[in-house]
Write a protein that holds these residues in place. Structure first.
Motif, PDB file in Angstrom:
ATOM      1  N   GLN A 187      -5.157   9.335 -12.207  1.00  0.00           N
ATOM      2  CA  GLN A 187      -4.111   9.523 -11.203  1.00  0.00           C
ATOM      3  C   GLN A 187      -3.388   8.194 -10.950  1.00  0.00           C
ATOM      4  O   GLN A 187      -4.015   7.184 -10.631  1.00  0.00           O
ATOM      5  N   PRO A 188      -2.055   8.158 -11.104  1.00  0.00           N
ATOM      6  CA  PRO A 188      -1.334   6.923 -10.773  1.00  0.00           C
ATOM      7  C   PRO A 188      -1.506   6.571  -9.295  1.00  0.00           C
ATOM      8  O   PRO A 188      -1.566   7.461  -8.436  1.00  0.00           O
ATOM      9  N   LEU A 189      -1.596   5.296  -9.006  1.00  0.00           N
ATOM     10  CA  LEU A 189      -1.748   4.842  -7.632  1.00  0.00           C
ATOM     11  C   LEU A 189      -0.399   4.813  -6.928  1.00  0.00           C
ATOM     12  O   LEU A 189       0.606   4.382  -7.497  1.00  0.00           O
ATOM     13  N   VAL A 190      -0.401   5.279  -5.684  1.00  0.00           N
ATOM     14  CA  VAL A 190       0.837   5.331  -4.902  1.00  0.00           C
ATOM     15  C   VAL A 190       1.265   3.909  -4.529  1.00  0.00           C
ATOM     16  O   VAL A 190       0.466   3.112  -4.031  1.00  0.00           O
ATOM     17  N   GLY A 207      -3.456   7.548   5.828  1.00  0.00           N
ATOM     18  CA  GLY A 207      -3.785   7.419   4.417  1.00  0.00           C
ATOM     19  C   GLY A 207      -4.216   8.733   3.790  1.00  0.00           C
ATOM     20  O   GLY A 207      -4.170   8.872   2.559  1.00  0.00           O
ATOM     21  N   ALA A 208      -4.603   9.706   4.598  1.00  0.00           N
ATOM     22  CA  ALA A 208      -4.925  11.034   4.061  1.00  0.00           C
ATOM     23  C   ALA A 208      -3.733  11.635   3.322  1.00  0.00           C
ATOM     24  O   ALA A 208      -3.908  12.501   2.456  1.00  0.00           O
ATOM     25  N   TRP A 209      -2.513  11.198   3.654  1.00  0.00           N
ATOM     26  CA  TRP A 209      -1.311  11.736   3.000  1.00  0.00           C
ATOM     27  C   TRP A 209      -1.007  11.018   1.682  1.00  0.00           C
ATOM     28  O   TRP A 209      -0.170  11.495   0.914  1.00  0.00           O
ATOM     29  N   LEU A 210      -1.629   9.880   1.432  1.00  0.00           N
ATOM     30  CA  LEU A 210      -1.475   9.169   0.159  1.00  0.00           C
ATOM     31  C   LEU A 210      -2.844   8.635  -0.236  1.00  0.00           C
ATOM     32  O   LEU A 210      -3.158   7.479  -0.028  1.00  0.00           O
ATOM     33  N   PRO A 211      -3.711   9.517  -0.775  1.00  0.00           N
ATOM     34  CA  PRO A 211      -5.145   9.234  -0.912  1.00  0.00           C
ATOM     35  C   PRO A 211      -5.490   7.958  -1.665  1.00  0.00           C
ATOM     36  O   PRO A 211      -6.513   7.331  -1.369  1.00  0.00           O
ATOM     37  N   THR A 212      -4.668   7.544  -2.625  1.00  0.00           N
ATOM     38  CA  THR A 212      -5.036   6.322  -3.357  1.00  0.00           C
ATOM     39  C   THR A 212      -4.952   5.095  -2.458  1.00  0.00           C
ATOM     40  O   THR A 212      -5.516   4.048  -2.787  1.00  0.00           O
ATOM     41  N   TYR A 272       6.601  10.544  -3.639  1.00  0.00           N
ATOM     42  CA  TYR A 272       5.820   9.354  -3.974  1.00  0.00           C
ATOM     43  C   TYR A 272       6.499   8.548  -5.075  1.00  0.00           C
ATOM     44  O   TYR A 272       7.111   9.107  -5.988  1.00  0.00           O
ATOM     45  N   THR A 273       6.328   7.232  -4.970  1.00  0.00           N
ATOM     46  CA  THR A 273       6.660   6.323  -6.053  1.00  0.00           C
ATOM     47  C   THR A 273       5.348   5.693  -6.490  1.00  0.00           C
ATOM     48  O   THR A 273       4.594   5.169  -5.650  1.00  0.00           O
ATOM     49  N   PHE A 274       5.068   5.756  -7.784  1.00  0.00           N
ATOM     50  CA  PHE A 274       3.764   5.319  -8.268  1.00  0.00           C
ATOM     51  C   PHE A 274       3.874   3.963  -8.952  1.00  0.00           C
ATOM     52  O   PHE A 274       4.921   3.562  -9.458  1.00  0.00           O
ATOM     53  N   ARG A 275       2.738   3.268  -8.936  1.00  0.00           N
ATOM     54  CA  ARG A 275       2.616   2.010  -9.658  1.00  0.00           C
ATOM     55  C   ARG A 275       2.743   2.291 -11.149  1.00  0.00           C
ATOM     56  O   ARG A 275       2.031   3.140 -11.687  1.00  0.00           O
ATOM     57  N   GLU A 276       3.649   1.632 -11.799  1.00  0.00           N
ATOM     58  CA  GLU A 276       3.844   1.854 -13.219  1.00  0.00           C
ATOM     59  C   GLU A 276       2.754   1.181 -14.032  1.00  0.00           C
ATOM     60  O   GLU A 276       2.291   0.079 -13.689  1.00  0.00           O
ATOM     61  N   THR A 277       2.329   1.835 -15.079  1.00  0.00           N
ATOM     62  CA  THR A 277       1.333   1.268 -15.966  1.00  0.00           C
ATOM     63  C   THR A 277       1.924   0.054 -16.691  1.00  0.00           C
ATOM     64  O   THR A 277       3.012   0.145 -17.266  1.00  0.00           O
TER      65      THR A 277
END
Length: 274
Positions: A65-68, A160-165, A268-273
């Motif tokens: 799962q990508p991190l938020v 943080g429950a809304w963005l679990p990572t 969400y915007t995720f941390r890019e690999t």
């Protein structure tokens, strides 16, 4: 004459709304200016965590799962003006995870022509609450105290429950066991440390949180038992997140809720690999 007065009021309200939105945009632009954490979730990150916390992340996330990095939550609900007196509101809340921060921008229908605009935030280690009528007339302006920082950072941790990572150890959250279904989450930022007890449901989901949080009592911050409950989980962008919530105070004369909301949109915007 009455028509001219009405036009003048509308112009003032339009100007107030423009200035309010511009100030909110400036605040949101300050979110997430710090270093970034690893890009994806791995079960290896759960090593050493209490069993109920492991169950939660196994429920909420899937490997890879990508991190938020950022999140935007659009809400509709009711806010308590007084005990048993509720006003409808709509709000947009922006989050950043590294470093932790949020900006909550709400319009609360206190009166037909003059909605209350409230902006609650945690930015750069400082808590801030600003409110106006119609975006023009100030009604509250609190900021800069250690108690405000603690209350705001605790709100971020609970939501943080809304963005679990954002609750992973890689995001700075420390977990310790309380019992088979409860664990304590602790977060430190900019010299402020907050903790809450997280109570997990039968599927591993976050059912409720409890903590001691500062409440304003006639201008004085008072530590008060605080509780939030979560429900109606759904999978959004690969994560299990609650869409309903209620928050309130545990007072000597009973439960005093002040916030009930449904998340109608989660982005969400995720941390890019790398």
């Amino acid at each position: 004459m009455l028509g001219g007065l009405g036009l003048a009021i509308l112009l003032v309200l339009a100007g107030g709304t423009f200035l309010w939105k511009r100030a909110t945009g400036r605040a949101v632009a300050l979110l997430g200016k710090g270093p970034l954490a690893p890009a994806r979730y791995s079960p290896d990150q759960l090593a050493g965590l209490p069993p109920p916390v492991v169950r939660y992340f196994e429920f909420a996330l899937v490997p890879g799962q990508p991190l938020v990095r950022h999140a935007r939550v659009t809400q509709a609900g009711t806010f308590a003006r007084a005990r048993d007196a509720w006003a409808p509101f709509r709000a947009v809340e922006d989050f950043a995870v590294w470093p932790p921060g949020f900006v909550w921008d709400a319009s609360i229908r206190m009166a037909p022509l003059l909605p209350a605009r409230v902006r609650d935030s945690y930015l750069g280690g400082e808590g801030n609450m600003h409110g106006t009528l119609g975006g023009v007339v100030p009604i509250v302006d609190q900021r800069g105290t250690p108690e405000m920082a603690g209350a705001a950072l605790l709100r971020y941790l609970a939501e943080g429950a809304w963005l679990p990572t954002a609750l992973l150890p890689s995001a700075g959250v420390r977990w310790e066991a309380v019992d088979d279904n409860t664990a304590r989450a602790t977060l430190t930022d900019a010299g402020t440390t907050v903790s809450m007890d997280v109570h997990f449901g039968p599927r591993g989901e976050i059912d409720r949180i409890t903590a001691q949080r500062y409440r304003d009592v006639d201008g004085t911050p008072v530590l008060t038992p605080w509780r939030g409950t979560f429900g109606d989980y759904a999978r959004v962008n690969g994560m299990q997140v609650p869409r309903e919530s209620e928050v309130g105070w545990e007072l000597p004369d009973g439960w005093l809720p002040y916030f009930r909301a449904r998340n109608v949109k989660l982005e969400y915007t995720f941390r890019e690999t790398p």
